[in-house]
Design a protein around this motif. Structure first.
Motif, PDB file in Angstrom:
ATOM      1  N   ARG A   1     -23.333 -36.971  14.504  1.00  0.00           N
ATOM      2  CA  ARG A   1     -22.428 -35.903  14.545  1.00  0.00           C
ATOM      3  C   ARG A   1     -21.075 -36.393  14.276  1.00  0.00           C
ATOM      4  O   ARG A   1     -20.251 -35.759  13.575  1.00  0.00           O
ATOM      5  N   PHE A   2     -20.646 -37.760  14.382  1.00  0.00           N
ATOM      6  CA  PHE A   2     -19.484 -38.137  14.311  1.00  0.00           C
ATOM      7  C   PHE A   2     -19.537 -38.435  12.592  1.00  0.00           C
ATOM      8  O   PHE A   2     -18.322 -38.193  12.167  1.00  0.00           O
ATOM      9  N   THR A   3     -20.623 -38.918  12.198  1.00  0.00           N
ATOM     10  CA  THR A   3     -20.554 -39.323  10.693  1.00  0.00           C
ATOM     11  C   THR A   3     -20.296 -37.760   9.865  1.00  0.00           C
ATOM     12  O   THR A   3     -19.400 -37.753   8.851  1.00  0.00           O
ATOM     13  N   LYS A   4     -20.759 -36.751  10.275  1.00  0.00           N
ATOM     14  CA  LYS A   4     -20.612 -35.277   9.788  1.00  0.00           C
ATOM     15  C   LYS A   4     -19.264 -34.998  10.001  1.00  0.00           C
ATOM     16  O   LYS A   4     -18.749 -34.153   8.838  1.00  0.00           O
ATOM     17  N   ALA A   5     -18.700 -35.211  10.881  1.00  0.00           N
ATOM     18  CA  ALA A   5     -17.154 -34.685  11.375  1.00  0.00           C
ATOM     19  C   ALA A   5     -16.216 -35.666  10.603  1.00  0.00           C
ATOM     20  O   ALA A   5     -15.286 -34.782   9.949  1.00  0.00           O
ATOM     21  N   VAL A   6     -16.394 -36.686  10.195  1.00  0.00           N
ATOM     22  CA  VAL A   6     -15.647 -37.621   9.334  1.00  0.00           C
ATOM     23  C   VAL A   6     -15.753 -36.883   8.008  1.00  0.00           C
ATOM     24  O   VAL A   6     -14.734 -37.104   7.422  1.00  0.00           O
ATOM     25  N   ARG A   7     -16.777 -36.790   7.525  1.00  0.00           N
ATOM     26  CA  ARG A   7     -17.192 -36.103   6.118  1.00  0.00           C
ATOM     27  C   ARG A   7     -16.605 -34.875   5.970  1.00  0.00           C
ATOM     28  O   ARG A   7     -15.957 -34.524   4.924  1.00  0.00           O
ATOM     29  N   GLU A   8     -16.536 -33.892   6.939  1.00  0.00           N
ATOM     30  CA  GLU A   8     -15.863 -32.638   6.587  1.00  0.00           C
ATOM     31  C   GLU A   8     -14.624 -32.506   7.089  1.00  0.00           C
ATOM     32  O   GLU A   8     -13.840 -31.540   6.876  1.00  0.00           O
TER      33      GLU A   8
END
Length: 276
Positions: A87-94
């Motif tokens: 979820r952290f990875t997704k938030a950073v990418r977005e």
């Protein structure tokens, strides 16, 4: 006001943490209040500024995935051997969260400055690093005590609104036993107050014996206490609890997709068994 233990609910405990608060939270090994984390998600907390001291893991991962976080300030967010935090990875990418990259010494230095009531703390070890190049809030200054060129980094004070963590024991006067976990003491001293969930409540003062008193955070620094046995689950706790390996592996599988993460929240955060 210093805390005294009262039988408030975990919902009341989480409601006392306002939206937009800057929260100092410990690394997964140091005493994470997962009970409070789940309660914050249930109350739909918003715009939190998390300061990982000096890193964070599942706690920040869940809060970010649930949309509770505006800013993460930390040297890392890691789930260790379980792999990258999905979820952290997704938030950073977005770009849905603001990321303030730091280092472990810099996080501790900023908190030390707040403890001492000074605007910054000098630090040498990050001179020449890439993180310094991309951190405009840190200033390279000349050592005022040197007659030759001697650069040093000024790390601004970090003053969280609340230090949030889990501890083994509190007494009814609001004192909290932290043993040798000095990082929790430092977090509390640097913050405006501390909110603490604990495994047990002691009926006698924690200051009664020298052996216990040496590891006590006085009630002066504590704002709220909630009795939450096993309140660090599924994370390990330095007072004895082991990581729930099966649960962490299940989380990684479920959190790989939006639908799976939402199902995880329904089962383990909003579910009846998570309300205690």
């Amino acid at each position: 006001m210093p805390a005294e233990y009262s039988d408030l609910s975990i919902s009341d405990f989480a409601s006392a943490i306002p939206d937009g608060a800057k929260l100092a939270i410990p690394a997964d090994y140091a005493g994470v209040s997962m009970a409070a984390t789940r309660a914050l998600i249930r109350r739909k907390a918003k715009n939190l500024h998390l300061v990982g001291v000096p890193t964070s893991g599942l706690q920040a991962e869940l809060l970010i995935g649930a949309g509770c976080v505006a800013t993460l300030e930390s040297s890392a967010l890691t789930l260790g051997e379980y792999g990258p935090a999905p979820r952290f990875t997704k938030a950073v990418r977005e770009g849905s969260i603001h990321l303030i990259d730091a280092t472990c010494p810099a996080i501790h230095a900023g908190l030390q400055a707040s403890q001492k009531g000074i605007p910054f703390m000098p630090l040498r070890g990050i001179l020449g690093s890439d993180v310094l190049k991309h951190h405009p809030g840190w200033k390279v200054i000349q050592n005022p005590f040197s007659e030759s060129e001697d650069p040093i980094v000024a790390i601004p004070a970090i003053q969280p609104d609340i230090a949030l963590f889990h501890a083994p024991l509190a007494d009814r006067d609001g004192n909290v036993w932290l043993g040798r976990k000095r990082e929790l003491v430092n977090m509390s001293h640097a913050s405006k107050t501390a909110f603490v969930t604990v495994d047990a409540i002691c009926e006698t003062s924690l200051f009664e014996t020298e052996e216990m008193a040496a590891g006590v955070l006085p009630t002066l620094y504590v704002g709220e206490i909630y009795h939450a046995p096993n309140g660090s689950w599924p994370l390990p706790f330095w007072n004895g609890a082991k990581v729930d390996d099966a649960h962490m592996q299940e989380y990684m599988k479920m959190a790989a997709s939006d639908a799976g993460f939402n199902e995880y929240l329904e089962r383990y955060v909003y579910g009846e068994s998570a309300m205690a």
